[in-house]
Design a protein around this motif. Sequence first.
Motif, short mmCIF file in Angstrom:
data_model
loop_
_atom_site.label_atom_id
_atom_site.label_comp_id
_atom_site.label_asym_id
_atom_site.label_seq_id
_atom_site.Cartn_x
_atom_site.Cartn_y
_atom_site.Cartn_z
N GLU A 634 29.28 -35.48 -44.80
CA GLU A 634 30.01 -34.23 -44.66
C GLU A 634 29.05 -33.12 -44.30
N GLN A 635 29.51 -32.13 -43.58
CA GLN A 635 28.71 -30.93 -43.34
C GLN A 635 29.62 -29.75 -43.08
N GLY A 636 29.17 -28.60 -43.51
CA GLY A 636 29.95 -27.38 -43.37
C GLY A 636 29.52 -26.35 -44.38
N SER A 637 30.22 -25.23 -44.44
CA SER A 637 29.89 -24.22 -45.45
C SER A 637 30.48 -24.64 -46.79
N HIS A 638 30.09 -23.88 -47.81
CA HIS A 638 30.57 -24.19 -49.15
C HIS A 638 32.11 -24.16 -49.21
N ASP A 639 32.67 -23.10 -48.71
CA ASP A 639 34.14 -22.96 -48.76
C ASP A 639 34.83 -24.06 -47.97
N GLU A 640 34.26 -24.39 -46.81
CA GLU A 640 34.87 -25.43 -45.97
C GLU A 640 34.85 -26.80 -46.67
N LEU A 641 33.73 -27.11 -47.31
CA LEU A 641 33.61 -28.41 -47.97
C LEU A 641 34.47 -28.49 -49.22
N ILE A 642 34.59 -27.38 -49.93
CA ILE A 642 35.49 -27.37 -51.09
C ILE A 642 36.93 -27.60 -50.64
N ALA A 643 37.28 -26.94 -49.55
CA ALA A 643 38.65 -27.08 -49.04
C ALA A 643 38.93 -28.49 -48.54
N ALA A 644 37.85 -29.18 -48.04
CA ALA A 644 38.04 -30.53 -47.52
C ALA A 644 38.30 -31.54 -48.62
N LYS A 645 37.95 -31.19 -49.86
CA LYS A 645 38.17 -32.05 -51.03
C LYS A 645 37.58 -33.47 -50.84
N GLY A 646 36.36 -33.47 -50.30
CA GLY A 646 35.68 -34.74 -50.09
C GLY A 646 34.55 -34.95 -51.08
N ALA A 647 33.45 -35.54 -50.60
CA ALA A 647 32.32 -35.88 -51.45
C ALA A 647 31.72 -34.64 -52.10
N TYR A 648 31.56 -33.55 -51.33
CA TYR A 648 30.98 -32.33 -51.88
C TYR A 648 31.86 -31.75 -52.98
N ALA A 649 33.16 -31.75 -52.73
CA ALA A 649 34.09 -31.21 -53.74
C ALA A 649 34.01 -32.02 -55.03
N ARG A 650 33.82 -33.33 -54.90
CA ARG A 650 33.70 -34.16 -56.11
C ARG A 650 32.41 -33.85 -56.85
N LEU A 651 31.32 -33.69 -56.11
CA LEU A 651 30.06 -33.33 -56.76
C LEU A 651 30.17 -31.97 -57.45
N TYR A 652 30.79 -31.04 -56.78
CA TYR A 652 30.94 -29.69 -57.34
C TYR A 652 31.80 -29.74 -58.61
N ALA A 653 32.88 -30.49 -58.55
CA ALA A 653 33.76 -30.61 -59.72
C ALA A 653 33.05 -31.31 -60.86
N ALA A 654 32.20 -32.28 -60.53
CA ALA A 654 31.47 -33.00 -61.57
C ALA A 654 30.54 -32.08 -62.33
N GLN A 655 29.97 -31.10 -61.62
CA GLN A 655 29.04 -30.18 -62.28
C GLN A 655 29.75 -29.10 -63.07
N PHE A 656 30.82 -28.57 -62.53
CA PHE A 656 31.42 -27.39 -63.15
C PHE A 656 32.68 -27.70 -63.96
N SER A 657 33.25 -28.88 -63.78
CA SER A 657 34.41 -29.26 -64.58
C SER A 657 34.11 -30.42 -65.50
N GLN A 658 32.84 -30.88 -65.48
CA GLN A 658 32.42 -32.00 -66.32
C GLN A 658 33.26 -33.25 -66.03
N ALA A 659 33.65 -33.39 -64.75
CA ALA A 659 34.45 -34.57 -64.37
C ALA A 659 33.51 -35.74 -64.13
N VAL A 660 33.02 -36.28 -65.20
CA VAL A 660 32.02 -37.33 -65.10
C VAL A 660 32.55 -38.55 -64.39
N ALA A 661 33.82 -38.81 -64.57
CA ALA A 661 34.39 -40.01 -63.98
C ALA A 661 34.37 -39.97 -62.46
N GLU A 662 34.30 -38.75 -61.88
CA GLU A 662 34.35 -38.63 -60.44
C GLU A 662 33.00 -38.81 -59.77
#
Length: 664
Positions: A634-662
Amino acid sequence: MSTSDRGDTPKKSLADSQTAAARRGPGGPGRFMGGQGAEKSLDFKNSAKRLIGMLRPERPLLLGVLTLGVLSIGLAVTGPRVLGNATDLIFAGVVGRQTPAGMDKAQVLEGLRQTDRGGVADLLGAVDFVPGQGMDFGAIGTVLFWALLLYVGSAVFGILQGRLAATAINRAVYRLREDVEAKLSRLPLSYFDKQPRGEVLSRVTNDIDNIGQSMQQTMGQVVNSLLTIVGVLAMMFWISPLLALIALISVPVSVVVATKVGKRAQPQFIAQWKTTGTLNAHIEEMYTGHALVKVFGRQQEAAETFRQENEALFASSFKAQFISGIIQPAMMLIGNLNYVLVAVVGGLRVASGALSIGDVQAFIQYSRQFSQPLTQVASMANLVQSGVASAERVFELLDAPEQSAEPLAPERPEVLRGLVSFDGVSFRYDPEKPLIDDLSLKVEPGHTVAIVGPTGAGKTTLVNLLMRFYETTGGRITLDGVDIAAMSREELRAGIGMVLQDTWLFGGTIADNIAYGAEGASRKAVVEAAKAAHVDRFVRTLPDGYDTVIDDEGAGVSAGEKQLITIARAFLAQPSILVLDEATSSVDTRTEVLIQRAMARLRTGRTSFVIAHRLSTIRDADVILVMEDGSIVEQGSHDELIAAKGAYARLYAAQFSQAVAEID
């Protein structure tokens, strides 16, 4: 460390290679030294030839050593013959005093034979006496004076010879150290990945020192021993060919004994220096990682590993010294047997009148001188084998494959703007296991590119390829349109500044460590860089300020402060391209905010590569690359990658939502 696996290592250049010890861990060589090559047998002949070849540039000095050796040994071997003449004069005086005056020598001998004392007559036949005349003290004094001059002259020439030999050897070892130092700078980073640091240090220090000491103790002595053998043998044949042939019997016996014992000792000397390197590597790792050893309660295990390696070194050293030590007493036994044989046959020759007492005395001295150098040469076998064993370890380092040669006509961008392109780049550490495959990327000048992804994705490897710490196995990387493979490494790296997760400081002042970023930097520039990196605020609290001395481990400053110093170093360098590899991982939250602001100023107008695991630090990046298994997924800006709900969004959620399972 979050990026310590194979995919993200090595992180640093040779200057920062001390982190290799941390990657291997504190368990010691017994567990972490798998990268070391298997022990191989000593190629004694070729290694010895190559070692001697190191002295080729010193041929004028070596010629002087040989000339002075010939003069020294020539005078020394002449001494016993002159002393034999003194003995003959003394004996002639004693005999002449006991024979009646008025007769000549022939009459005295005839009188003895007529009285059935023919044996005595034969004995005195070789004595140049004058009946009725006692010792000629003037003649004896003259002979002794010449003998004294001979020995003094021999000693003077020997001292001069030793000085020249020491000069030649130390010059050769000096050049060897220079060659090793130059070689280390030409070795690829992969070499240091596979070699424990203590093992490399052992070759550069212990082995080279052993080579110098071995050559110093053996070269001059071997030359003198060989010259002594030749000179003494010539004098022995001059006095009595029969006794000389008897003395020669010991030579083949000595050679056989020395060869048989020497072959048994050679493997032990190899094992001795191999184990020395292993033990040094273990001690270095234990010292560097002593905090980790204590934290994880591995003191007992480390001590046990040390004990095992120490016992192995004791065993190999003992066997090497004991086996080679057998040579000297064996040679002394052979020499003593030869001495007895010469004394018996010489006595019979004197009794028959074939030799004078002075001749036999001189011959017995020569017999001792003849066996002594044989014993010395044989006893030096342990030093020679030890030195050659060390030489092979150093030659193995010198013969290690080097990084690709610099281009004969290196290219360079007309203007270094910071346009970086990866065109179909492929790379693998192991030929059978691809890490990066057909990666393409274009970074515009002044843009900040953040690289994120799981551990082992190849993030640090990407910047290592840009720095040419490793060479690509496919594709190419260009800087402002110029293939970096066509540039000199020095030119390429001069425009790139790196701030790494693992800090590196050297022994010196804080000012010196910051000034390392730019040669000839003024104190004013150092202070400005320190202020920009927020170093100034804590340096001012130290008793000696910027002149505070720290060691290579950074003792006296915290981990975060060490990181700030390395960031100040990058500020001072003012590079066109900036590489930040988890550069704020060791600082507290407040300092991280300050560093982020400083980094934003530093990145202005510069192409920046930021490797980060804390995604909050790269939200303002122009482009974020998400890597998995060596590919950009994946590549893009932060907002673009969050909106894409792909690998970056999962990493981001894992850090800030403690979604360890993801995370998977």
